[in-house]
Design a protein around this motif. Structure first.
Motif, PDB file in Angstrom:
ATOM      1  N   PHE A  50    -147.419 -18.204   5.577  1.00 22.10           N
ATOM      2  CA  PHE A  50    -146.345 -17.066   4.612  1.00 22.10           C
ATOM      3  C   PHE A  50    -147.149 -16.014   4.464  1.00 22.10           C
ATOM      4  CE2 PHE A  50    -142.710 -15.297   2.016  1.00 22.10           C
ATOM      5  CZ  PHE A  50    -141.868 -15.976   2.151  1.00 22.10           C
ATOM      6  N   ILE A  51    -146.215 -15.606   5.456  1.00 21.47           N
ATOM      7  CA  ILE A  51    -146.475 -13.699   5.509  1.00 21.47           C
ATOM      8  C   ILE A  51    -144.685 -12.888   4.494  1.00 21.47           C
ATOM      9  CG2 ILE A  51    -147.422 -11.480   6.506  1.00 21.47           C
ATOM     10  CD1 ILE A  51    -148.826 -14.019   8.299  1.00 21.47           C
ATOM     11  N   LYS A  52    -145.497 -11.814   3.342  1.00 27.67           N
ATOM     12  CA  LYS A  52    -144.312 -11.736   3.738  1.00 27.67           C
ATOM     13  C   LYS A  52    -144.910  -9.734   3.358  1.00 27.67           C
ATOM     14  CE  LYS A  52    -140.201 -10.997  -0.397  1.00 27.67           C
ATOM     15  NZ  LYS A  52    -140.359 -11.226  -1.975  1.00 27.67           N
ATOM     16  N   ASN A  53    -144.157  -8.964   3.386  1.00 30.79           N
ATOM     17  CA  ASN A  53    -144.375  -7.752   3.323  1.00 30.79           C
ATOM     18  C   ASN A  53    -146.177  -7.812   3.740  1.00 30.79           C
ATOM     19  OD1 ASN A  53    -141.755  -6.913   2.868  1.00 30.79           O
ATOM     20  ND2 ASN A  53    -142.837  -6.854   0.795  1.00 30.79           N
ATOM     21  N   GLY A  54    -146.200  -7.905   4.914  1.00 27.04           N
ATOM     22  CA  GLY A  54    -147.597  -7.945   5.929  1.00 27.04           C
ATOM     23  C   GLY A  54    -148.468  -8.331   4.654  1.00 27.04           C
ATOM     24  N   ASP A  55    -148.414  -9.434   3.382  1.00 25.44           N
ATOM     25  CA  ASP A  55    -148.875  -9.560   2.517  1.00 25.44           C
ATOM     26  C   ASP A  55    -149.407 -11.600   2.944  1.00 25.44           C
ATOM     27  OD1 ASP A  55    -150.487  -7.265   2.079  1.00 25.44           O
ATOM     28  OD2 ASP A  55    -148.842  -7.541   0.427  1.00 25.44           O
ATOM     29  N   THR A  56    -150.190 -11.697   2.869  1.00 23.94           N
ATOM     30  CA  THR A  56    -150.455 -13.608   3.153  1.00 23.94           C
ATOM     31  C   THR A  56    -150.461 -13.787   1.902  1.00 23.94           C
ATOM     32  OG1 THR A  56    -151.579 -13.788   5.801  1.00 23.94           O
ATOM     33  CG2 THR A  56    -151.671 -15.361   4.238  1.00 23.94           C
ATOM     34  N   LEU A  57    -149.035 -14.989   1.267  1.00 26.84           N
ATOM     35  CA  LEU A  57    -149.268 -15.632   0.040  1.00 26.84           C
ATOM     36  C   LEU A  57    -150.072 -17.269   0.293  1.00 26.84           C
ATOM     37  CD1 LEU A  57    -145.615 -14.475  -0.606  1.00 26.84           C
ATOM     38  CD2 LEU A  57    -147.761 -13.669  -1.159  1.00 26.84           C
ATOM     39  N   LEU A  58    -150.061 -16.797  -1.014  1.00 30.04           N
ATOM     40  CA  LEU A  58    -150.792 -18.252  -1.234  1.00 30.04           C
ATOM     41  C   LEU A  58    -150.569 -19.733  -1.826  1.00 30.04           C
ATOM     42  CD1 LEU A  58    -154.673 -17.744  -2.525  1.00 30.04           C
ATOM     43  CD2 LEU A  58    -153.839 -18.173  -0.200  1.00 30.04           C
ATOM     44  N   PRO A  59    -149.933 -20.909  -2.038  1.00 28.59           N
ATOM     45  CA  PRO A  59    -148.981 -21.816  -1.914  1.00 28.59           C
ATOM     46  C   PRO A  59    -149.268 -22.127  -3.237  1.00 28.59           C
ATOM     47  CG  PRO A  59    -150.080 -22.713  -0.596  1.00 28.59           C
ATOM     48  CD  PRO A  59    -151.198 -21.418  -0.222  1.00 28.59           C
ATOM     49  N   LEU A  60    -149.973 -20.643  -4.095  1.00 28.48           N
ATOM     50  CA  LEU A  60    -149.524 -21.241  -5.914  1.00 28.48           C
ATOM     51  C   LEU A  60    -148.298 -21.681  -6.624  1.00 28.48           C
ATOM     52  CD1 LEU A  60    -151.912 -18.011  -6.267  1.00 28.48           C
ATOM     53  CD2 LEU A  60    -152.747 -20.757  -5.990  1.00 28.48           C
ATOM     54  N   ILE A  61    -148.342 -22.425  -7.792  1.00 31.10           N
ATOM     55  CA  ILE A  61    -146.995 -23.296  -8.347  1.00 31.10           C
ATOM     56  C   ILE A  61    -147.316 -22.385  -8.999  1.00 31.10           C
ATOM     57  CG2 ILE A  61    -148.098 -25.597  -7.916  1.00 31.10           C
ATOM     58  CD1 ILE A  61    -148.949 -25.535 -10.990  1.00 31.10           C
ATOM     59  N   THR A  62    -147.461 -21.006  -9.007  1.00 27.43           N
ATOM     60  CA  THR A  62    -147.032 -20.097 -10.004  1.00 27.43           C
ATOM     61  C   THR A  62    -146.021 -18.977  -9.302  1.00 27.43           C
ATOM     62  OG1 THR A  62    -148.965 -19.241 -10.183  1.00 27.43           O
ATOM     63  CG2 THR A  62    -148.890 -20.294 -11.980  1.00 27.43           C
ATOM     64  N   ASN A  63    -146.340 -18.811  -7.739  1.00 28.07           N
ATOM     65  CA  ASN A  63    -145.300 -17.910  -6.722  1.00 28.07           C
ATOM     66  C   ASN A  63    -144.573 -18.063  -6.422  1.00 28.07           C
ATOM     67  OD1 ASN A  63    -145.470 -16.235  -4.732  1.00 28.07           O
ATOM     68  ND2 ASN A  63    -147.259 -16.409  -3.990  1.00 28.07           N
ATOM     69  N   ASN A  64    -143.078 -17.822  -7.266  1.00 30.55           N
ATOM     70  CA  ASN A  64    -141.965 -17.713  -6.897  1.00 30.55           C
ATOM     71  C   ASN A  64    -141.469 -17.500  -5.330  1.00 30.55           C
ATOM     72  OD1 ASN A  64    -140.170 -19.311  -8.159  1.00 30.55           O
ATOM     73  ND2 ASN A  64    -138.892 -16.895  -8.168  1.00 30.55           N
ATOM     74  N   ASP A  65    -142.905 -16.291  -4.695  1.00 27.10           N
ATOM     75  CA  ASP A  65    -142.083 -16.215  -3.487  1.00 27.10           C
ATOM     76  C   ASP A  65    -142.453 -16.417  -2.725  1.00 27.10           C
ATOM     77  OD1 ASP A  65    -140.855 -13.086  -5.140  1.00 27.10           O
ATOM     78  OD2 ASP A  65    -143.100 -12.338  -5.042  1.00 27.10           O
ATOM     79  N   TYR A  66    -143.124 -17.645  -3.009  1.00 24.81           N
ATOM     80  CA  TYR A  66    -143.530 -18.361  -1.522  1.00 24.81           C
ATOM     81  C   TYR A  66    -142.474 -19.558  -1.230  1.00 24.81           C
ATOM     82  CZ  TYR A  66    -146.916 -21.213   1.488  1.00 24.81           C
ATOM     83  OH  TYR A  66    -147.220 -21.910   2.088  1.00 24.81           O
ATOM     84  N   TRP A  67    -141.990 -19.744  -0.296  1.00 16.70           N
ATOM     85  CA  TRP A  67    -141.268 -21.373   0.766  1.00 16.70           C
ATOM     86  C   TRP A  67    -141.752 -22.409   0.624  1.00 16.70           C
ATOM     87  CZ3 TRP A  67    -137.828 -18.837   4.484  1.00 16.70           C
ATOM     88  CH2 TRP A  67    -136.961 -17.931   4.254  1.00 16.70           C
TER      89      TRP A  67
END
Length: 390
Positions: A276-293
């Motif tokens: 998952f990449i959002k606005n050019g940043d690769t997001l990590l699947p952390l359980i606190t990350n509400n942006d990560y699908w």
């Protein structure tokens, strides 16, 4: 009065609300419709009015007409009204169960929902919808009870069946907090009235082995031609109603059901995010990350649900243009973004890239195997060497 207020109670909203405010001390706002709930505040106000007026009418009528010896004619038509009311709703509730319209198979979102997050009603709906056979059996029993109420000779037996079936329904409504408690209890009480009115016939036919000289049931019309015509009206009407209900239920189930390809998303399934990449940043699947699908759930055509790592559900319209290999994905309460995301689709992979809510996204997803869920893959087994209880 309950039947009358059920259909015409809305015409008395102003006086009912006055009673609710000034007599029952209801100070909060409430909607008359109940949004599908039969146990809303307005229903309880109507029930209060029902009970009070029933007691007043009972006392007044008993005093003014105290010299009358019997009410055979009124009692007869009163039971006819109850029979018609019960038959209608036994057929209605029965056929929507037989054809899996009321209780449908667990949705893809249900498969991902932890048991503890379900409401009691949601758990009951999932339980009933999981097994089409069990739901059909419950519906058939309701239909059988309704059919047995049609001939006068089987009224007691039909009422007895309805008491058993609807008591089970009422208990489920109470114990699973399903908001049809008042209605189901009234159906049970109506069936009890019909059963008690002919209980001697039932008792001697099924319990007591002694002979009993049955008295002919009272009927206000004695002409044989009348009864002959009524018999054929009942028979032809029953055949017509059953035929219509079967055809309508079958077509409705096919149209609404999950097996109709026209209802399913072009990319039907549960898609698990791998990158998952959002606005050019690769997001990590952390359980606190509400942006990560965590999952993209595509079940019904034109709809989608995103489940984030924090288990929040975000719903979007999902309209696919297969010719341009683009799709429109936008929130129901937002402005429509036309073809704002391009996609690359293969059998088990899906790549989405574009703009969603003014953010650029680049998402790689893989199709989750639904057989990984025991609820969908276990099926029926004649032989079980040991209980399979997960």
């Amino acid at each position: 009065m309950y039947i009358f207020l059920m259909f015409f109670g809305g015409f008395f909203e102003t006086p009912f609300r006055w009673i609710g405010t000034n007599i029952l001390n209801i100070t909060y706002e409430y909607d008359r419709s109940g949004f599908g709930s039969g146990d809303n505040t307005y229903a309880y106000v109507s029930l209060f009015v029902n009970i009070v007026f029933a007691l007043i009418i009972f006392a007044t009528w008993s005093f003014l007409d105290r010299k009358r010896a019997s009410y055979n004619k009124f009692y007869y038509w009163f039971k006819v009204l109850l029979r018609i009311f019960l038959i209608f709703f036994m057929f209605t509730y029965g056929f929507v169960k037989v054809f899996q319209i009321q209780f449908q198979s667990p949705s893809l979102i249900r498969l991902l929902q932890p048991l503890g997050e379900m409401s009691p009603m949601g758990l009951a709906w999932t339980y009933m919808g999981y097994s089409k056979g069990f739901g059909a059996f419950a519906g058939i029993m309701e239909i059988v009870g309704g059919i047995l109420l049609i001939p006068r000779r089987t009224i007691a037996l039909g009422a007895f069946v309805i008491i058993g079936v609807m008591t089970q329904v009422a208990m489920m409504n109470f114990t699973f907090d399903i908001p049809v408690k008042l209605f189901s209890i009234h159906l049970v009480l109506m069936a009890m009235v019909l059963f008690v009115s002919d209980s001697k016939r039932f008792f001697y036919a099924f319990i007591n082995d002694k002979k009993y000289a049955f008295q002919t049931s009272y009927h206000p019309v004695k002409e044989k031609d009348y009864h002959y015509i009524v018999f054929w009206i009942k028979l032809v009407g029953l055949i017509f109603i059953l035929s219509f209900a079967i055809i309508f239920g079958y077509n409705t189930e096919r149209k609404m059901g999950p097996n109709n390809p026209a209802n399913l998303s072009e990319f039907y399934g549960i898609w698990e995010t791998k990158h998952f990449i959002k606005n050019g940043d690769t997001l990590l699947p952390l359980i606190t990350n509400n942006d990560y699908w965590r999952y993209l759930i595509l079940e019904r055509k034109g709809q989608s649900t995103v489940k984030t790592m924090t288990d929040e559900l975000k719903r979007y319209y999902f309209e696919v243009d297969t010719l341009q290999q683009k799709l429109s994905m936008y929130k129901p309460d937002g402005d429509k973004d036309s073809l704002n995301i391009s996609y690359t689709y293969k059998t088990k992979t899906l790549h989405l890239k574009g703009i969603l809510e003014e953010d650029s996204i680049d998402v790689y997803l893989s199709l989750k195997n639904l057989d990984d869920f025991p609820l969908t893959s276990r099926g029926f087994n004649w032989i079980n060497e040991r209980p399979y209880n997960r």
